[in-house]
Design a protein around this motif. Sequence first.
Motif, PDB file in Angstrom:
ATOM      1  N   PRO A   1      93.267 -53.166   2.834  1.00  0.00           N
ATOM      2  CA  PRO A   1      93.949 -51.868   2.857  1.00  0.00           C
ATOM      3  C   PRO A   1      93.166 -50.828   3.658  1.00  0.00           C
ATOM      4  CG  PRO A   1      94.025 -52.817   0.660  1.00  0.00           C
ATOM      5  CD  PRO A   1      93.122 -53.694   1.472  1.00  0.00           C
ATOM      6  N   PRO A   2      93.832 -50.062   4.504  1.00  0.00           N
ATOM      7  CA  PRO A   2      93.144 -49.069   5.345  1.00  0.00           C
ATOM      8  C   PRO A   2      92.287 -48.111   4.534  1.00  0.00           C
ATOM      9  CG  PRO A   2      95.451 -49.299   5.996  1.00  0.00           C
ATOM     10  CD  PRO A   2      95.289 -50.060   4.716  1.00  0.00           C
ATOM     11  N   GLY A   3      91.089 -47.882   5.015  1.00  0.00           N
ATOM     12  CA  GLY A   3      90.198 -46.911   4.390  1.00  0.00           C
ATOM     13  C   GLY A   3      89.414 -47.428   3.200  1.00  0.00           C
ATOM     14  N   ALA A   4      89.704 -48.652   2.734  1.00  0.00           N
ATOM     15  CA  ALA A   4      89.008 -49.186   1.560  1.00  0.00           C
ATOM     16  C   ALA A   4      87.632 -49.714   1.966  1.00  0.00           C
ATOM     17  CB  ALA A   4      89.832 -50.301   0.920  1.00  0.00           C
ATOM     18  N   ASP A   5      86.596 -49.245   1.265  1.00  0.00           N
ATOM     19  CA  ASP A   5      85.246 -49.722   1.562  1.00  0.00           C
ATOM     20  C   ASP A   5      84.938 -50.979   0.755  1.00  0.00           C
ATOM     21  OD1 ASP A   5      84.808 -48.807  -1.026  1.00  0.00           O
ATOM     22  OD2 ASP A   5      83.479 -47.175  -0.428  1.00  0.00           O
ATOM     23  N   SER A   6      83.711 -51.475   0.864  1.00  0.00           N
ATOM     24  CA  SER A   6      83.334 -52.728   0.217  1.00  0.00           C
ATOM     25  C   SER A   6      83.546 -52.673  -1.293  1.00  0.00           C
ATOM     26  CB  SER A   6      81.868 -53.054   0.533  1.00  0.00           C
ATOM     27  OG  SER A   6      81.651 -53.127   1.917  1.00  0.00           O
ATOM     28  N   ALA A   7      83.139 -51.572  -1.902  1.00  0.00           N
ATOM     29  CA  ALA A   7      83.257 -51.454  -3.356  1.00  0.00           C
ATOM     30  C   ALA A   7      84.715 -51.496  -3.792  1.00  0.00           C
ATOM     31  CB  ALA A   7      82.598 -50.160  -3.830  1.00  0.00           C
TER      32      ALA A   7
ATOM     33  N   LEU B   1     100.618 -58.988  -1.255  1.00  0.00           N
ATOM     34  CA  LEU B   1     101.279 -57.809  -1.822  1.00  0.00           C
ATOM     35  C   LEU B   1     100.328 -56.632  -1.945  1.00  0.00           C
ATOM     36  CD1 LEU B   1     103.444 -59.437  -4.670  1.00  0.00           C
ATOM     37  CD2 LEU B   1     104.274 -58.431  -2.525  1.00  0.00           C
ATOM     38  N   ARG B   2      99.039 -56.926  -2.140  1.00  0.00           N
ATOM     39  CA  ARG B   2      98.044 -55.861  -2.274  1.00  0.00           C
ATOM     40  C   ARG B   2      97.419 -55.465  -0.931  1.00  0.00           C
ATOM     41  NH1 ARG B   2      95.832 -55.282  -7.517  1.00  0.00           N
ATOM     42  NH2 ARG B   2      94.624 -53.611  -6.551  1.00  0.00           N
ATOM     43  N   GLY B   3      97.908 -56.057   0.170  1.00  0.00           N
ATOM     44  CA  GLY B   3      97.411 -55.690   1.486  1.00  0.00           C
ATOM     45  C   GLY B   3      96.241 -56.500   1.983  1.00  0.00           C
ATOM     46  N   HIS B   4      96.035 -57.696   1.402  1.00  0.00           N
ATOM     47  CA  HIS B   4      94.909 -58.561   1.786  1.00  0.00           C
ATOM     48  C   HIS B   4      95.455 -59.840   2.414  1.00  0.00           C
ATOM     49  CE1 HIS B   4      91.991 -56.122  -0.517  1.00  0.00           C
ATOM     50  NE2 HIS B   4      92.974 -55.990  -1.395  1.00  0.00           N
TER      51      HIS B   4
ATOM     52  N   LEU C   1      78.799 -68.806  -3.441  1.00  0.00           N
ATOM     53  CA  LEU C   1      78.193 -69.526  -2.315  1.00  0.00           C
ATOM     54  C   LEU C   1      78.921 -70.833  -2.001  1.00  0.00           C
ATOM     55  CD1 LEU C   1      74.503 -68.843  -3.272  1.00  0.00           C
ATOM     56  CD2 LEU C   1      75.432 -68.403  -0.988  1.00  0.00           C
ATOM     57  N   THR C   2      79.521 -71.456  -2.994  1.00  0.00           N
ATOM     58  CA  THR C   2      80.153 -72.762  -2.812  1.00  0.00           C
ATOM     59  C   THR C   2      81.678 -72.705  -2.729  1.00  0.00           C
ATOM     60  OG1 THR C   2      80.212 -73.070  -5.220  1.00  0.00           O
ATOM     61  CG2 THR C   2      78.298 -73.977  -4.028  1.00  0.00           C
ATOM     62  N   HIS C   3      82.269 -71.536  -2.832  1.00  0.00           N
ATOM     63  CA  HIS C   3      83.732 -71.373  -2.840  1.00  0.00           C
ATOM     64  C   HIS C   3      84.374 -72.133  -4.002  1.00  0.00           C
ATOM     65  CE1 HIS C   3      84.268 -69.092   0.888  1.00  0.00           C
ATOM     66  NE2 HIS C   3      83.226 -69.774   1.332  1.00  0.00           N
ATOM     67  N   THR C   4      83.689 -72.144  -5.128  1.00  0.00           N
ATOM     68  CA  THR C   4      84.264 -72.725  -6.342  1.00  0.00           C
ATOM     69  C   THR C   4      84.563 -71.641  -7.378  1.00  0.00           C
ATOM     70  OG1 THR C   4      82.033 -73.169  -7.226  1.00  0.00           O
ATOM     71  CG2 THR C   4      83.117 -74.958  -6.013  1.00  0.00           C
ATOM     72  N   SER C   5      84.706 -70.404  -6.915  1.00  0.00           N
ATOM     73  CA  SER C   5      84.955 -69.267  -7.807  1.00  0.00           C
ATOM     74  C   SER C   5      86.404 -69.164  -8.240  1.00  0.00           C
ATOM     75  CB  SER C   5      84.570 -67.962  -7.101  1.00  0.00           C
ATOM     76  OG  SER C   5      85.418 -67.753  -5.971  1.00  0.00           O
ATOM     77  N   GLY C   6      87.319 -69.747  -7.460  1.00  0.00           N
ATOM     78  CA  GLY C   6      88.753 -69.575  -7.703  1.00  0.00           C
ATOM     79  C   GLY C   6      89.356 -68.451  -6.896  1.00  0.00           C
ATOM     80  N   LEU C   7      88.547 -67.678  -6.187  1.00  0.00           N
ATOM     81  CA  LEU C   7      89.063 -66.653  -5.286  1.00  0.00           C
ATOM     82  C   LEU C   7      89.748 -67.318  -4.096  1.00  0.00           C
ATOM     83  CD1 LEU C   7      85.893 -64.399  -5.481  1.00  0.00           C
ATOM     84  CD2 LEU C   7      88.177 -63.690  -6.236  1.00  0.00           C
ATOM     85  N   THR C   8      90.658 -66.586  -3.434  1.00  0.00           N
ATOM     86  CA  THR C   8      91.459 -67.199  -2.381  1.00  0.00           C
ATOM     87  C   THR C   8      91.603 -66.263  -1.194  1.00  0.00           C
ATOM     88  OG1 THR C   8      93.509 -68.427  -1.977  1.00  0.00           O
ATOM     89  CG2 THR C   8      93.683 -66.426  -3.325  1.00  0.00           C
ATOM     90  N   TYR C   9      92.462 -66.629  -0.261  1.00  0.00           N
ATOM     91  CA  TYR C   9      92.824 -65.807   0.900  1.00  0.00           C
ATOM     92  C   TYR C   9      94.332 -65.595   0.905  1.00  0.00           C
ATOM     93  CZ  TYR C   9      88.527 -65.689   3.772  1.00  0.00           C
ATOM     94  OH  TYR C   9      87.276 -65.432   4.274  1.00  0.00           O
ATOM     95  N   GLY C  10      94.763 -64.400   1.277  1.00  0.00           N
ATOM     96  CA  GLY C  10      96.187 -64.129   1.366  1.00  0.00           C
ATOM     97  C   GLY C  10      96.878 -64.893   2.474  1.00  0.00           C
TER      98      GLY C  10
END
Length: 412
Positions: free
Chosen positions: A168-174, A160-163, A138-147
């Motif tokens: 990536p085409p066809g990839a669902d939420s999971a 490199l992973r398509g993000h 919720l606070t963007h303090t997870s360490g996750l990022t944007y490509g």
Amino acid sequence: MQTDLSVTTDPAEVGLDAGRLQRLDRRLARYVDEGQLPGFLVTVARHGRLVHVGRHGKRDVEAGLPVTVDTRWRIYSMTKPVTSVAAMSLYEEGAFELTDPISRWLPEFADTRVWTAGPAQKPVTVPLLEPIRVWHLLTHTSGLTYGFHHAHPVDGLYRLRGHEWGTPPGADSAEVVRQFAEMPVLFQPGTEWNYGVSTDVLGRLLEVVAGKPLDEVFAERVFGPLGMTETSFGLRPEDDVDSLAQLYGPGVTLLPAPFAQAALRKPTFLAGGAGLVSTAGDYLRFVEMLRRGGSVSDDPDAGRVLGPRTVAHMVRNHLPGGLDLETAGRPLYAETPLRGVGFGLGFSMVLDPVRYGGVSSVGTYSWGGAASTEFYVDPVEDLTVTFYTQLLPSSTLPVRNHLRPLVQQALL
């Protein structure tokens, strides 16, 4: 709550000068007339009464279609506050605690690691010292990022992973979230702020907790109670394609077809961080709900989404040590100042107007989207402002920096 854009109140009745509000339209219209902005729509409301709807230019320059009150807009990251509100409605029911590790519902994050050195192709990593928790998302303090940041080796790994500007085409939420979990985070959770896919992961967590797709979670917990009938992940089969504004880049040049056409249909990946299409009237219902502390009206049984104390908690600064974004965050380019600005559970807020560098009330909270859309709520002046256009990226023009002073100067 007044959200019919065809009906406005005399600004003087709620302490605004109609003549001064025209300055807002004139400044924004200059961008259109100079060929820097295709068109826009802006709303100003005070005490729940809509006093100004300004619009100018085209929603589709090539077809000559004007901006109308029912134009549909790609709101990109203005999807994030919707996801945050849906999450907190589940929190209010005891579905989870904010301090719960997300691996309880997304076990793929149990083994996520932290980048310490090395390039995207060969990162050096260490284990998490503590798990990623719900409040980190919720606070963007997870360490996750944007490509698309292009600021860190892990950003490169995402690309490199398509993000980057998609998945990536066809990839669902999971599948998309499983891939996020396989890549390292930038720092130990809770120690810094970095804008990224945290809300996308939160959206997937909501799907698992609620046992249904994210669009159904939104319909049940936000759109239904608020009467938001024109907001959806991409256009629906019954929607008029011509109502969707075209998407432009700098110089009002059409963006490549994949960008523009992505919103024509429901995507495979229902992202908590982006993807909604909405109208100004519909999203105003959401913004006014926030201003009112979680409800659309004074009737306690009509359209209550959250309790007022929950909303108040969401718009407080949750950054570590009470720091601002400039101090706690990574050095990313931003179209609005990071100094004097905190971040809560889905919103940024002004902590210090002087340090912020512009006329604003303490506690004004907001968020925007990649195509230059934005909203803000001023709790001191009891004011809401929303702005819509379709210019990507949002850093192209300093439109957002004009909104607050041009509205605030009209207050009597």
